[in-house]
Design a protein around this motif. Structure first.
Motif, short mmCIF file in Angstrom:
data_model
loop_
_atom_site.label_atom_id
_atom_site.label_comp_id
_atom_site.label_asym_id
_atom_site.label_seq_id
_atom_site.Cartn_x
_atom_site.Cartn_y
_atom_site.Cartn_z
N VAL A 95 -2.97 7.06 -0.22
CA VAL A 95 -2.74 8.46 0.20
C VAL A 95 -2.10 9.09 -0.86
O VAL A 95 -1.07 8.61 -1.71
CB VAL A 95 -1.73 8.54 1.14
N TYR A 96 -2.52 10.33 -1.47
CA TYR A 96 -2.00 11.28 -2.44
C TYR A 96 -1.46 12.51 -1.58
O TYR A 96 -2.35 13.25 -0.80
CB TYR A 96 -2.75 11.71 -3.46
N ASP A 97 -0.17 12.96 -1.69
CA ASP A 97 0.18 14.12 -0.93
C ASP A 97 1.49 14.65 -1.70
O ASP A 97 2.38 13.79 -2.19
CB ASP A 97 0.56 13.96 0.37
N PRO A 98 1.53 15.78 -2.17
CA PRO A 98 2.67 16.49 -3.07
C PRO A 98 4.16 16.44 -2.24
O PRO A 98 5.05 16.71 -2.79
CB PRO A 98 2.24 17.79 -3.26
N ASP A 99 3.99 16.54 -0.74
CA ASP A 99 5.09 16.56 -0.16
C ASP A 99 5.88 15.53 0.54
O ASP A 99 5.13 14.62 1.07
CB ASP A 99 4.84 17.58 1.22
N GLN B 266 0.74 -1.33 0.08
CA GLN B 266 0.16 -0.03 -0.06
C GLN B 266 1.10 1.16 0.04
O GLN B 266 1.82 1.38 0.83
CB GLN B 266 -0.96 -0.03 1.14
N TRP B 267 0.50 2.10 -0.75
CA TRP B 267 1.60 3.42 -1.18
C TRP B 267 0.89 4.59 -0.71
O TRP B 267 -0.21 4.91 -0.77
CB TRP B 267 1.96 3.42 -2.71
N ILE B 268 1.75 5.63 -0.56
CA ILE B 268 1.51 7.03 -0.64
C ILE B 268 2.21 7.57 -2.05
O ILE B 268 3.35 6.94 -2.27
CB ILE B 268 1.87 7.84 0.70
N SER B 269 1.52 8.66 -2.59
CA SER B 269 2.11 8.96 -3.75
C SER B 269 2.07 10.43 -3.99
O SER B 269 1.08 10.91 -3.30
CB SER B 269 1.35 8.20 -4.99
N THR B 270 2.61 10.93 -4.77
CA THR B 270 2.38 12.33 -5.13
C THR B 270 1.10 12.42 -5.89
O THR B 270 0.72 11.26 -6.52
CB THR B 270 3.57 13.09 -6.30
N PRO B 271 0.38 13.70 -6.31
CA PRO B 271 -1.12 13.69 -6.76
C PRO B 271 -1.03 13.20 -8.38
O PRO B 271 0.07 12.73 -8.95
CB PRO B 271 -1.40 14.89 -6.91
N HIS B 272 -2.28 12.68 -8.71
CA HIS B 272 -2.52 12.39 -10.06
C HIS B 272 -1.82 13.19 -11.07
O HIS B 272 -2.14 14.46 -10.85
CB HIS B 272 -4.01 12.22 -10.39
N GLY B 273 -0.96 12.83 -12.07
CA GLY B 273 -0.47 13.72 -13.03
C GLY B 273 0.71 14.14 -13.06
O GLY B 273 1.38 14.58 -13.67
N ILE C 162 7.43 10.27 4.17
CA ILE C 162 8.16 9.76 5.17
C ILE C 162 7.67 9.77 6.49
O ILE C 162 7.71 8.57 7.38
CB ILE C 162 9.65 10.63 5.56
N ALA C 163 6.69 10.80 6.84
CA ALA C 163 5.99 10.65 8.20
C ALA C 163 5.37 9.59 8.18
O ALA C 163 4.91 8.77 9.10
CB ALA C 163 5.31 11.88 8.32
N LEU C 164 4.37 9.26 7.09
CA LEU C 164 3.27 7.99 7.09
C LEU C 164 4.17 6.85 6.91
O LEU C 164 3.55 5.70 7.65
CB LEU C 164 2.56 8.30 5.83
N VAL C 165 5.33 6.67 6.27
CA VAL C 165 6.13 5.43 6.54
C VAL C 165 6.41 5.12 7.88
O VAL C 165 6.54 4.09 8.52
CB VAL C 165 7.19 5.53 5.48
N GLU C 166 6.85 6.08 8.46
CA GLU C 166 7.11 6.09 9.97
C GLU C 166 6.08 5.48 10.83
O GLU C 166 6.49 4.76 11.80
CB GLU C 166 7.72 7.38 10.49
N GLN C 167 4.80 5.50 10.44
CA GLN C 167 3.89 5.11 11.12
C GLN C 167 3.28 3.91 10.69
O GLN C 167 2.42 3.43 11.19
CB GLN C 167 2.57 6.14 11.06
N ALA C 168 4.16 3.22 10.01
CA ALA C 168 4.13 1.95 9.31
C ALA C 168 2.83 1.87 8.54
O ALA C 168 2.18 0.55 8.35
CB ALA C 168 4.11 0.80 10.36
N ALA C 169 1.94 2.96 7.83
CA ALA C 169 0.88 2.90 7.30
C ALA C 169 1.00 2.57 5.77
O ALA C 169 0.14 2.05 5.23
CB ALA C 169 0.07 4.23 7.63
N VAL C 170 1.93 2.99 5.05
CA VAL C 170 2.26 2.74 3.75
C VAL C 170 3.79 2.80 3.44
O VAL C 170 4.58 2.64 4.54
CB VAL C 170 1.66 4.10 3.00
#
Length: 304
Positions: free
Chosen positions: A225-229, A196-203, A234-242
């Motif tokens: 999760v989509y986030d440009p930053d 399960q991933w976090i990515s920069t926004p579509h496009g 890194i913060a969400l990986v630290e939470q073991a979420a993605v």
């Protein structure tokens, strides 16, 4: 005699497709831009614009005059950046546009070097995705752009721009230290298909690069999760979420619970480079800043 400002206004209207958009790009009021074009119509003796719905289009002769105008403006820019500039002392304003990690990894050190230099350069910086950066430089809204080109997502560069590659920026998969892949020395796309991933926004180019990793496997990454930053990644990986695909350039020191694992077959890499208009090639400011960026890039964007 034809006024240069009027030619610039006409060229901007052709470029941005409306008087309002052209005025915003030029920093003038729509009324002022319209007056410039009316002045040019009076000098030329024929109509340059025609109404079309709520907007305007250039007439056939307006398009021809705008084309001449662009050539004249390009020659004027080249004159100002070469013959009228002191090659021994770069000075004046330089507008830089760069993607966010380049702002941290390259532009930040650049500004530090300029602060202690004796140059008279006044550098302003805008963070933009590479496609927007290319457009701004091509349109004259910026003087120099820092861009990246993923090995799987080509970046189109107009012919009137010059491109110089500075360095290669490797991207790693970031996982939590408790993740089964954390102890691996490398992973392949096949190892990552069920994550399960976090990515920069579509496009965004980095989003497209993530999608391309799995294209040959006939899979689409499960993006939660989509986030440009990338700091958020890194913060969400630290939470073991993605998990996340994050380049090394401009990447801060990773928290203790976040592990960077290289990707192989293929290695995920992007080329980082400088773009500027060819008319600015001999500009002392462009040459000076480009030289500093080469020095900074030569130190490398970081290790995993």
């Amino acid at each position: 005699m034809i006024d240069i400002g009027s030619l610039r206004a006409l060229a901007a209207i052709e470029q941005y497709r409306s008087v309002i958009a052209a005025s915003e790009a030029m920093g003038f009021s729509p009324s002022a831009v319209s007056q410039q074009v009316k002045k040019l119509e009076k000098e030329a003796g024929f109509a340059l614009l025609e109404r079309r719905g709520r907007g305007v289009l250039l007439t056939e002769r307006g398009v021809a005059l705008a084309a001449y105008g662009r050539r004249i403006l390009a020659e004027l820019e080249e004159l100002q950046s070469t013959l009228l500039a002191d090659p021994a002392k770069p000075s004046g304003q330089l507008r830089v546009v760069a993607f966010s990690t380049a702002c941290r990894g390259l532009v930040g050190p650049l500004l530090g070097k300029l602060a202690v230099s004796e140059s008279g350069l006044d550098v302003s910086v805008l963070a933009e995705d590479p496609r927007e950066a290319v457009a701004r430089v091509a349109n004259g809204e910026a003087d120099l752009g820092l861009v990246h080109n993923w090995n799987s997502v080509p970046l189109v560069i107009p012919e009137h721009l010059s491109l110089e590659w500075l360095c290669e920026d490797i991207a790693d998969v970031l996982v939590h230290s408790s993740h089964p892949l954390a102890a691996r020395s490398g992973v392949t796309p096949a190892d990552l298909v069920d994550e399960q991933w976090i990515s920069t926004p579509h496009g965004a180019i980095c989003n497209e690069a993530l999608l391309r990793i799995f294209a040959d496997l006939g899979r689409v990454p499960d993006i939660k999760v989509y986030d440009p930053d990338f700091a958020t990644h890194i913060a969400l990986v630290e939470q073991a979420a993605v998990v996340a695909l994050v380049p090394r350039l401009g990447r801060p020191a990773l928290p203790g619970d976040v592990v960077a694992v290289p990707v192989t077959d293929p290695v995920q890499a992007r080329q980082v480079g400088i773009v500027h208009r060819r008319t600015m090639t001999a500009s002392p400011g462009i040459r000076y800043v480009s030289g500093l960026l080469r020095e900074i890039a030569a130190s490398g964007p970081g290790e995993p």
